[in-house]
Design a protein around this motif. Structure first.
Motif, short mmCIF file in Angstrom:
data_model
loop_
_atom_site.label_atom_id
_atom_site.label_comp_id
_atom_site.label_asym_id
_atom_site.label_seq_id
_atom_site.Cartn_x
_atom_site.Cartn_y
_atom_site.Cartn_z
N ASP A 149 60.32 43.49 90.44
CA ASP A 149 59.79 44.80 90.78
C ASP A 149 60.81 45.60 91.60
O ASP A 149 61.00 46.80 91.38
CB ASP A 149 58.49 44.66 91.58
N ALA A 150 61.45 44.93 92.54
CA ALA A 150 62.44 45.61 93.37
C ALA A 150 63.59 46.13 92.53
O ALA A 150 64.08 47.26 92.74
CB ALA A 150 62.96 44.65 94.45
N GLY A 151 64.05 45.35 91.55
CA GLY A 151 65.14 45.78 90.69
C GLY A 151 64.76 46.96 89.83
O GLY A 151 65.55 47.92 89.68
N ALA A 152 63.57 46.92 89.25
CA ALA A 152 63.11 48.04 88.41
C ALA A 152 62.97 49.31 89.23
O ALA A 152 63.36 50.41 88.78
CB ALA A 152 61.77 47.68 87.75
N LEU A 153 62.45 49.19 90.44
CA LEU A 153 62.26 50.36 91.28
C LEU A 153 63.59 50.94 91.73
O LEU A 153 63.78 52.17 91.72
CB LEU A 153 61.41 49.99 92.50
N THR A 154 64.53 50.09 92.10
CA THR A 154 65.83 50.56 92.57
C THR A 154 66.57 51.29 91.48
O THR A 154 67.20 52.34 91.72
CB THR A 154 66.65 49.37 93.10
N ALA A 201 46.31 42.21 101.91
CA ALA A 201 46.51 42.31 100.47
C ALA A 201 46.24 41.00 99.76
O ALA A 201 46.20 40.95 98.52
CB ALA A 201 47.93 42.78 100.17
N GLY A 202 46.04 39.94 100.52
CA GLY A 202 45.64 38.66 99.95
C GLY A 202 46.66 38.08 99.00
O GLY A 202 47.85 38.04 99.28
N ASN A 203 46.18 37.68 97.82
CA ASN A 203 47.05 37.06 96.83
C ASN A 203 47.57 38.06 95.80
O ASN A 203 48.21 37.66 94.82
CB ASN A 203 46.30 35.93 96.13
N SER A 204 47.28 39.32 96.00
CA SER A 204 47.72 40.33 95.03
C SER A 204 49.24 40.47 95.05
O SER A 204 49.89 40.27 96.07
CB SER A 204 47.09 41.69 95.35
N ARG A 205 49.80 40.82 93.91
CA ARG A 205 51.21 41.21 93.83
C ARG A 205 51.32 42.57 94.52
O ARG A 205 50.79 43.56 94.05
CB ARG A 205 51.60 41.30 92.36
N TYR A 206 52.01 42.59 95.66
CA TYR A 206 51.87 43.70 96.60
C TYR A 206 53.19 44.36 96.91
O TYR A 206 54.21 43.70 97.11
CB TYR A 206 51.24 43.17 97.89
N MET A 207 53.18 45.69 96.96
CA MET A 207 54.34 46.49 97.35
C MET A 207 53.87 47.53 98.37
O MET A 207 52.85 48.19 98.16
CB MET A 207 54.96 47.17 96.13
N HIS A 208 54.62 47.67 99.44
CA HIS A 208 54.25 48.62 100.50
C HIS A 208 55.40 49.57 100.79
O HIS A 208 56.56 49.16 100.86
CB HIS A 208 53.89 47.86 101.78
N PHE A 209 55.08 50.88 100.95
CA PHE A 209 56.06 51.90 101.30
C PHE A 209 55.75 52.45 102.69
O PHE A 209 54.63 52.89 102.96
CB PHE A 209 56.01 53.06 100.30
N ASP A 210 56.76 52.46 103.55
CA ASP A 210 56.65 53.02 104.90
C ASP A 210 57.46 54.32 104.92
O ASP A 210 58.62 54.34 105.32
CB ASP A 210 57.18 52.02 105.92
N ALA A 227 60.29 57.52 91.47
CA ALA A 227 60.84 56.20 91.15
C ALA A 227 59.75 55.25 90.67
O ALA A 227 59.92 54.53 89.68
CB ALA A 227 61.56 55.62 92.37
N LEU A 228 58.62 55.24 91.35
CA LEU A 228 57.52 54.38 90.94
C LEU A 228 57.01 54.74 89.54
O LEU A 228 56.81 53.87 88.70
CB LEU A 228 56.36 54.48 91.95
N PHE A 229 56.79 56.03 89.31
CA PHE A 229 56.29 56.46 88.01
C PHE A 229 57.22 56.02 86.90
O PHE A 229 56.78 55.56 85.83
CB PHE A 229 56.13 57.98 88.01
N LEU A 277 57.10 51.98 86.62
CA LEU A 277 55.84 51.29 86.30
C LEU A 277 55.81 50.66 84.91
O LEU A 277 55.29 49.55 84.75
CB LEU A 277 54.66 52.26 86.47
N PRO A 278 56.31 51.32 83.86
CA PRO A 278 56.29 50.64 82.56
C PRO A 278 57.01 49.30 82.56
O PRO A 278 56.54 48.35 81.92
CB PRO A 278 57.00 51.66 81.63
N ASP A 279 58.13 49.19 83.27
CA ASP A 279 58.81 47.90 83.38
C ASP A 279 58.05 46.93 84.27
O ASP A 279 57.93 45.75 83.97
CB ASP A 279 60.22 48.10 83.94
N MET A 280 57.52 47.45 85.37
CA MET A 280 56.82 46.58 86.31
C MET A 280 55.53 46.01 85.73
O MET A 280 55.12 44.89 86.08
CB MET A 280 56.52 47.37 87.60
#
Length: 460
Positions: free
Chosen positions: A360-365, A417-426, A449-451, A454-457
């Motif tokens: 996810d980090a790679g796709a977003l970057t 966020a529990g066990n969810s696959r989680y991403m946070h933006f500050d 960037a997220l939009f 998202l298709p890759d993520m």
């Protein structure tokens, strides 16, 4: 104000984009009149320069936009937008010179440069308009610009006119536009629905706290977005100094960015099960305001010791994240104007994000580079978990010491966020000074960037 491309026209003015390295070569092929006009005008093709070349009748025959050097372009975004601000009124089309891999993002910058916040006064928008080049996805660029307009408008609106109820109205309007469902839990009903920390943070205000929810889609991966909607933050009983309170209308910037991202997703009809959660409150001071030293019980059952009522955003997000995790989304993303520590770390332009997922980090970057929407990965550094564990409760909302403030806030949220696959933006969600394509005031961060990612993520 509409941040859209101009209709194609046979009367549009050719605009040649030239960089400093090739300008002399370009100029050699021009007429003596063009050479003289460029020379006496001092045009060197520096980044952001603009020059209108007149026809014999005084009209604009063609125009030039300086694209600078590789080094100068690395120091700024939206070079074409800087030139567009200096061009005379008219409709232009890109005739030559703009590299194919940069056409889309530079055209986006041109559109964004036309933004004006004009709710309270009339102000003319940018005079120069642009015909969309044939080799870009013009509809996608306009979707991004429209989302940016929504995000900026929400953040720029003063808190008197953008309280929790107004944020609800904006969410309902967005949902109605795209035939999505919208529901709201308000006031004491938050207690009935086991959302106690949202209620506690917002109960002192004369505008009721609420949880806003938007849903759309019944098939595809589950995507849940959570945005911090603190419509004004006094700091609570840990009252902010006046200087620190000055732009706290932007403390709902996470919610505004989430709604901007939501608009792009809905407009593009991405095949996802979208859920949006916005805890909307005002952190005010009155006789029933929550206090330093209080211990709150969250929806998840974890107790939280309050050591600073000005660290309220993570409290309202915590209940919303716990609610989101109960449906086990495939991807859970939160956005918030959460910590000053993030600003100290990366400044106002970069959007810091946290994730444990390297893919996810790679796709977003990559998407961030492609959309001129810079982000920076920060660490979920698990050894710091001890810093958010006080003596008398499960968690501390404001650890003492001042170290790693953004990281400890992110770790706090990850607990919910529990066990969810989680991403946070500050994020900061604010431009402290104007720049090409970015007016001073509210702004989006990370949502383009997220939009794009998202298709890759989500393997769409």
């Amino acid at each position: 104000m509409s941040l859209t491309f101009a209709p194609a026209s046979t009367d549009s003015i050719p605009l040649h984009v030239v960089d400093e390295g090739s300008f002399s070569v370009w100029l050699e092929d021009q007429s003596a009149e063009v050479k003289t006009w460029a020379t006496v005008s001092g045009f060197t093709a520096a980044a952001g320069q603009a020059l209108a070349l007149p026809a014999p009748d005084g009209s604009i025959q063609q125009a030039l936009a300086g694209f600078g050097t590789k080094e100068s372009r690395a120091r700024r975004r939206f070079i074409l937008a800087a030139a567009a601000q200096k061009l005379p009124k008219g409709t232009y089309h890109i005739a030559s010179g703009l590299p194919a891999d940069q056409v889309e993002v530079e055209c986006l910058g041109w559109l964004l440069g036309g933004y004006v916040y004009d709710r309270y006064r009339s102000k003319s928008s940018a005079a120069a308009s642009l015909v969309a080049p044939e080799n870009i996805d013009a509809a996608k660029v306009e979707k991004m610009a429209k989302a940016e307009q929504l995000t900026r408008d929400l953040i720029n609106t003063p808190a008197a006119d953008m309280g929790p109820e107004a944020l609800e109205t904006a969410a309902r309007d967005l949902a109605q536009t795209y035939d999505a469902a919208c529901s709201v839990i308000t006031g004491d009903a938050l207690l009935d629905e086991n959302l106690p920390m949202i209620h506690t943070v917002g109960r002192a205000a004369d505008r009721a706290p609420r949880l806003i929810e938007i849903r759309k889609g019944t098939s595809g991966p589950k995507l849940t977005l959570v945005g911090k909607g603190v419509c004004f933050d006094t700091g609570g009983l840990n009252l902010k100094p006046g200087a620190s309170m000055g732009i706290m209308k932007k403390d709902m910037g996470g919610a505004a960015n989430v709604l901007g991202l939501t608009q792009m997703i809905l407009a593009a009809d991405l095949p996802v099960q979208l859920r949006v959660l916005i805890p909307a409150v005002e952190n005010a001071v009155s006789g029933n305001a929550f206090r330093p030293g209080d211990v709150l019980t969250s929806r998840k059952g974890l107790t939280v010791e309050i050591n600073n009522t000005d660290a309220e955003g993570r409290l309202v997000l915590a209940d919303a994240l716990a609610l989101a995790d109960e449906e086990t989304p495939d991807l859970l993303i939160s956005m918030a104007t959460l910590t000053g520590a993030a600003r100290v770390a990366v400044g106002p332009d970069l959007a810091p994000f946290y994730t444990d997922d390297d893919r996810d980090a790679g796709a977003l970057t990559k998407a961030a580079t492609d959309t001129a929407d810079p982000v920076w990965r920060m660490p979920f550094h698990t050894p710091y978990e001890t810093m958010i564990e006080p003596d008398i409760a499960d968690l501390d909302n404001a650890p003492a010491g001042g170290f790693a403030g953004s990281i400890t806030a992110a770790l706090f949220l990850r607990r919910f966020a529990g066990n969810s696959r989680y991403m946070h933006f500050d994020i900061y969600a604010w431009s402290p000074k104007p720049a090409p394509g970015r007016s001073k005031g509210g702004t989006s961060q990370g949502i383009r960037a997220l939009f794009t990612a998202l298709p890759d993520m989500l393997d769409l």
